[in-house]
Scaffold this active site. Structure first.
Site, PDB file in Angstrom:
ATOM      1  N   SER A 187       0.820  -1.354  -0.435  1.00  0.00           N
ATOM      2  CA  SER A 187      -0.030  -0.343  -0.614  1.00  0.00           C
ATOM      3  C   SER A 187       0.839   1.428   0.154  1.00  0.00           C
ATOM      4  CB  SER A 187      -1.295  -0.273   1.011  1.00  0.00           C
ATOM      5  OG  SER A 187      -0.394  -0.626   2.218  1.00  0.00           O
ATOM      6  N   HIS A 215      -5.099  -3.124  -2.435  1.00  0.00           N
ATOM      7  CA  HIS A 215      -4.514  -2.012  -3.924  1.00  0.00           C
ATOM      8  C   HIS A 215      -3.962  -2.439  -5.153  1.00  0.00           C
ATOM      9  CE1 HIS A 215      -4.453   1.210  -1.761  1.00  0.00           C
ATOM     10  NE2 HIS A 215      -3.910   0.155  -0.228  1.00  0.00           N
ATOM     11  N   LYS A 246     -11.656   0.424  -2.302  1.00  0.00           N
ATOM     12  CA  LYS A 246     -10.607   1.371  -3.248  1.00  0.00           C
ATOM     13  C   LYS A 246     -10.870   1.464  -4.779  1.00  0.00           C
ATOM     14  CE  LYS A 246      -7.679   0.755   0.677  1.00  0.00           C
ATOM     15  NZ  LYS A 246      -6.749   0.261   1.109  1.00  0.00           N
TER      16      LYS A 246
HETATM   17  C1  LIG Z   1      -6.500   0.508   2.905  1.00  0.00           C
HETATM   18  C2  LIG Z   1      -6.166  -1.410   3.242  1.00  0.00           C
HETATM   19  C3  LIG Z   1      -6.968  -1.876   3.812  1.00  0.00           C
HETATM   20  C4  LIG Z   1      -8.342  -1.260   5.118  1.00  0.00           C
HETATM   21  O1  LIG Z   1      -9.284  -2.097   4.762  1.00  0.00           O
HETATM   22  P1  LIG Z   1     -10.728  -0.943   4.319  1.00  0.00           P
HETATM   23  O2  LIG Z   1     -11.295  -1.462   3.222  1.00  0.00           O
HETATM   24  O3  LIG Z   1     -10.144   0.102   3.858  1.00  0.00           O
HETATM   25  O4  LIG Z   1     -10.653  -0.948   5.702  1.00  0.00           O
HETATM   26  C5  LIG Z   1      -6.431  -3.179   4.270  1.00  0.00           C
HETATM   27  N1  LIG Z   1      -5.006  -3.881   3.489  1.00  0.00           N
HETATM   28  C6  LIG Z   1      -4.125  -3.134   2.719  1.00  0.00           C
HETATM   29  C7  LIG Z   1      -3.494  -3.682   2.277  1.00  0.00           C
HETATM   30  C8  LIG Z   1      -5.220  -2.289   2.635  1.00  0.00           C
HETATM   31  O5  LIG Z   1      -4.184  -0.766   1.451  1.00  0.00           O
END
Ligand SMILES: *Cc1c(COP(=O)(O)O)cnc(C)c1O
Length: 394
Positions: A187, A215, A246
């Site tokens: 991330s 991601h 995302k």
């Molecule tokens: C953003 C993210 C999460 C969390 O996901 P949400 O749906 O925003 O709670 C989990 N793992 C990674 C690698 C992330 O970047």
């Protein structure tokens, strides 16, 4: 004496904040409203955002928004209780079927968020007598879920397969089950895990591999199917977790897995059982977003193409994802660089410890399908002339 404990609580909070402020590590929420494309408004100023994970801009897509509104009109704003209590809304089943088909797994379980998914999945699978081996740059919620499980946790150096193998050789035998966890796309660094190689290594050591594709989903791999699909053939990853928050442009988390594993998770993951299901409008938005992606598979390549235009303009290596980090090291320097870009009309958040390791504070640029090429070129020029050149001169 009334109010005393409260005084000490306030003092505790204030002292902690002051100490963080002194290290440029205090965090603040800044009012920003996001609009179409990658535009955001802050203090009335129009900015182009290069820090959002809405890689396909689907949170602003007309069809996706309409699906959310229609489901909300029909079913209301909330889902009322846990899916196991008030009944499972048919939209959940539809969403899970779509995800399983897309990821080519037997089944899928949707959670309230990606963070909650990891806090539910890992403790459901692992316990004290087991072993978890995690990449050192794994997302905070993979590490929190691992800790919560009570299993022994070993950390391998980032993407270092030799280190992973040596930890397996040293510790696998004494443990019950073994889980290897990693981000599919990291991330804060934007690089990919060697998922196919990890799948082989895990299989050789009787370990289960779990990837967090928060991601990766929607933006990498064949038709945006994520990090398991980046090679010639699909990598054999039994636990593919990710988020709908995302590139999918909605909210929620998921686990794509075999039918028995998915059933077991529905029965035992505490964050699924003891937390309210997603709002129907959110599930409907995610379904519409997946339909959009399926109908427009080429669109999924665009964020990485935009990121590549940026790295090429700066002479940096080609990116593996839409995330491009520019490591500046010092937290204060990073905040100053971020402010400079904001003054030029670009929103690029500085990322500081503990989100990233000490001494690796960075600007993290994320690219979306709808970014304008002229903005990318201008951003690269500003970075080159006003951030990188100054560092080179120091
Ligand atoms: C953003 C993210 C999460 C969390 O996901 P949400 O749906 O925003 O709670 C989990 N793992 C990674 C690698 C992330 O970047």
């Amino acid at each position: 004496m009334a109010g005393k404990p409260r005084d000490s609580l306030d003092r505790f909070a204030r002292e902690k904040l002051d100490a963080l402020e002194a290290q440029a590590l205090r965090r603040r929420l800044i009012e920003t409203d996001r609009r179409e494309g990658a535009v955001a408004f802050r203090d009335g100023r129009r900015l182009v955002s290069f820090c959002c994970n809405d890689y396909l801009n689907l949170s602003q897509n007309e069809t996706v928004k309409r699906a959310a509104m229609e489901a909300t009109e029909k079913y209301g704003t909330g889902s009322g209780a846990s899916r196991l209590v008030s009944g499972n809304h048919p939209l959940f089943r539809e969403l899970e079927t779509r995800l399983a088909d897309w990821k080519q797994t037997e089944d899928c379980v949707v959670f309230g968020s990606g963070y909650m998914a990891n806090l539910g999945i890992i403790p459901a699978l692992m316990r004290e007598s087991d072993l978890i081996i995690a990449d050192e740059l794994s997302h905070a919620c993979l590490l929190s879920g691992s800790k919560l499980s009570g299993a022994r946790v070993e950390i391998f150096r980032h993407n270092d397969m030799t280190h992973l193998e040596s930890l397996l050789a040293a510790h696998r035998e004494g443990a019950g089950h073994c889980l290897v966890v990693t981000d599919g796309i990291f991330s804060m660094d934007g690089d990919a895990a060697p998922v196919a190689a990890m799948a082989d290594i895990a299989a050789q050591h009787d370990a289960w591999l779990m990837t967090d594709d928060a991601h990766g989903i929607g933006v990498v791999g064949q038709e945006g199917r994520g990090s398991s699909f980046m090679g010639e053939t699909k990598a054999d990853v039994p636990l593919q977790m990710g988020t709908l928050s995302k590139a999918i442009g909605a909210y929620g988390g998921y686990l794509c897995a075999s039918a028995p594993v998915a059933d077991f998770i529905r029965t035992r993951a505490r964050t699924l059982i003891y937390s309210t299901g997603l709002p129907p409008g959110t599930a409907a938005a995610a379904i519409a977003a997946l339909d959009f992606i399926k109908a427009n598979p080429d669109y999924c390549c665009r964020p990485v193409e935009k990121a590549r235009a940026f790295t090429r303009a700066l002479g940096l290596p080609d990116p593996e994802s839409p995330i491009v980090p520019l490591i500046l090291g010092d937290a204060e320097v990073t905040l100053t660089a971020s402010k400079l870009l904001e003054a030029e009309g670009y929103l690029v958040t500085g990322i500081r410890p503990p989100t990233v390791p000490a001494g690796t504070a960075r600007l993290r640029f994320t690219f979306t399908a709808e970014h304008d090429d002229a903005d990318i070129a201008r951003l690269a020029a500003i970075v080159r002339e006003r951030i990188l050149s100054r560092r080179a001169a120091e």
